[in-house]
Write an enzyme that holds these catalytic residues in place. Sequence first.
Site, PDB file in Angstrom:
ATOM      1  N   PRO A 157       0.839  -1.213   0.000  1.00 42.77           N
ATOM      2  CA  PRO A 157       0.000   0.000   0.000  1.00 42.77           C
ATOM      3  C   PRO A 157       0.869   1.256   0.000  1.00 42.77           C
ATOM      4  O   PRO A 157       1.792   1.378   0.789  1.00 42.77           O
ATOM      5  CB  PRO A 157      -0.781  -0.106   1.317  1.00 42.77           C
ATOM      6  N   GLU A 158       0.578   2.141  -0.917  1.00 43.52           N
ATOM      7  CA  GLU A 158       1.313   3.398  -1.024  1.00 43.52           C
ATOM      8  C   GLU A 158       0.428   4.531  -0.498  1.00 43.52           C
ATOM      9  O   GLU A 158      -0.737   4.312  -0.182  1.00 43.52           O
ATOM     10  CB  GLU A 158       1.665   3.661  -2.502  1.00 43.52           C
ATOM     11  N   HIS A 174      -5.532 -14.328   8.730  1.00 43.90           N
ATOM     12  CA  HIS A 174      -4.642 -13.203   9.055  1.00 43.90           C
ATOM     13  C   HIS A 174      -5.399 -11.942   9.483  1.00 43.90           C
ATOM     14  O   HIS A 174      -4.896 -10.838   9.330  1.00 43.90           O
ATOM     15  CB  HIS A 174      -3.694 -12.874   7.898  1.00 43.90           C
ATOM     16  N   ARG A 199       1.468 -10.609   5.871  1.00 47.28           N
ATOM     17  CA  ARG A 199       2.926 -10.594   6.025  1.00 47.28           C
ATOM     18  C   ARG A 199       3.383  -9.941   7.330  1.00 47.28           C
ATOM     19  O   ARG A 199       4.562  -9.957   7.664  1.00 47.28           O
ATOM     20  CB  ARG A 199       3.577  -9.924   4.811  1.00 47.28           C
ATOM     21  N   ARG A 233      20.751  19.224  -0.667  1.00 46.20           N
ATOM     22  CA  ARG A 233      21.356  17.895  -0.571  1.00 46.20           C
ATOM     23  C   ARG A 233      22.119  17.547  -1.836  1.00 46.20           C
ATOM     24  O   ARG A 233      21.737  17.933  -2.929  1.00 46.20           O
ATOM     25  CB  ARG A 233      20.253  16.833  -0.367  1.00 46.20           C
TER      26      ARG A 233
END
Length: 273
Positions: free
Chosen positions: A2-3, A93, A112, A154
């Site tokens: 999932p993003e 799960h 997971r 950076r």
Amino acid sequence: MPELPEVETVRRALERHTTGLVVESVRGRAVQLRCPLAIDRLRRRLPGHRLVSFRRRGKYLLIDLDPPGTLLVHLGMSGRLLLCDPASTVLPHTHLTLCLGRDLELRFVDPRRFGLAQWLAPGDEARHPSLAALGVEPLDERASRELSPLLHARRAPLKFLLLDQRLVAGVGNIYATEALWRAGVRPSRPGHRTALPRLEWLVEAVREVLNEAIEQGGTTIRDFASPEGNFGDFAVRLQAYGHAGEPCPRCGEAFLDDRLGGRSTVWCRRCQR
Ligand SMILES: [Zn+2]
């Protein structure tokens, strides 16, 4: 995995379907997720609390309750939040279930087990190490103004910088790759060698791809409240990510796939500079 757009879609769906509902009871087991699921604590704390608002920081979901307290959720690699009819089959799960009255349950499923569900007392949020370290929220209106000088300061490649959660909260490989292509910026280009207006353009591209993904994700919301409530897969139309070797839609040159910091990075040699 999932993003950010998926998490934002979950946030909006929960806001629409569960605001004002009261947690009546909590079911679950003390399984090892990213950290151990403190089920006894959740059972003690959550019942009697009303769900009042739903916030997102990066890929973290924060469910604010009344009396005050917050349920912090991270979906990890494979986590899902399902709104279900209590009579529906409980999937394998399913680690945590909040009973929200007679008709509805909120279930946290995570095969997971890299996810997280954690009670935060008032004041805990500011001290939470992962939350406190998160950088600028890319969907925030101020993002391009605040982020461009940080990127410019950076020396690292821009692809690294976009994935650095301490700088930008919640952007993963898919959306970083896509935004760099859209903005015409080479992924290995160092931040300090990129002019500020180009960096602002890049941040706008990040916001654009995230917002488009959220809009497309929104179309799956109608399935959310169904008995087996499931988001299904996010059918985001990506033009660069996942298209290594195929012609770039803008110039026709074949997309390259380079490893950058161990991550696959698809980019176009001709239009990303
Ligand atoms: Zn191209």
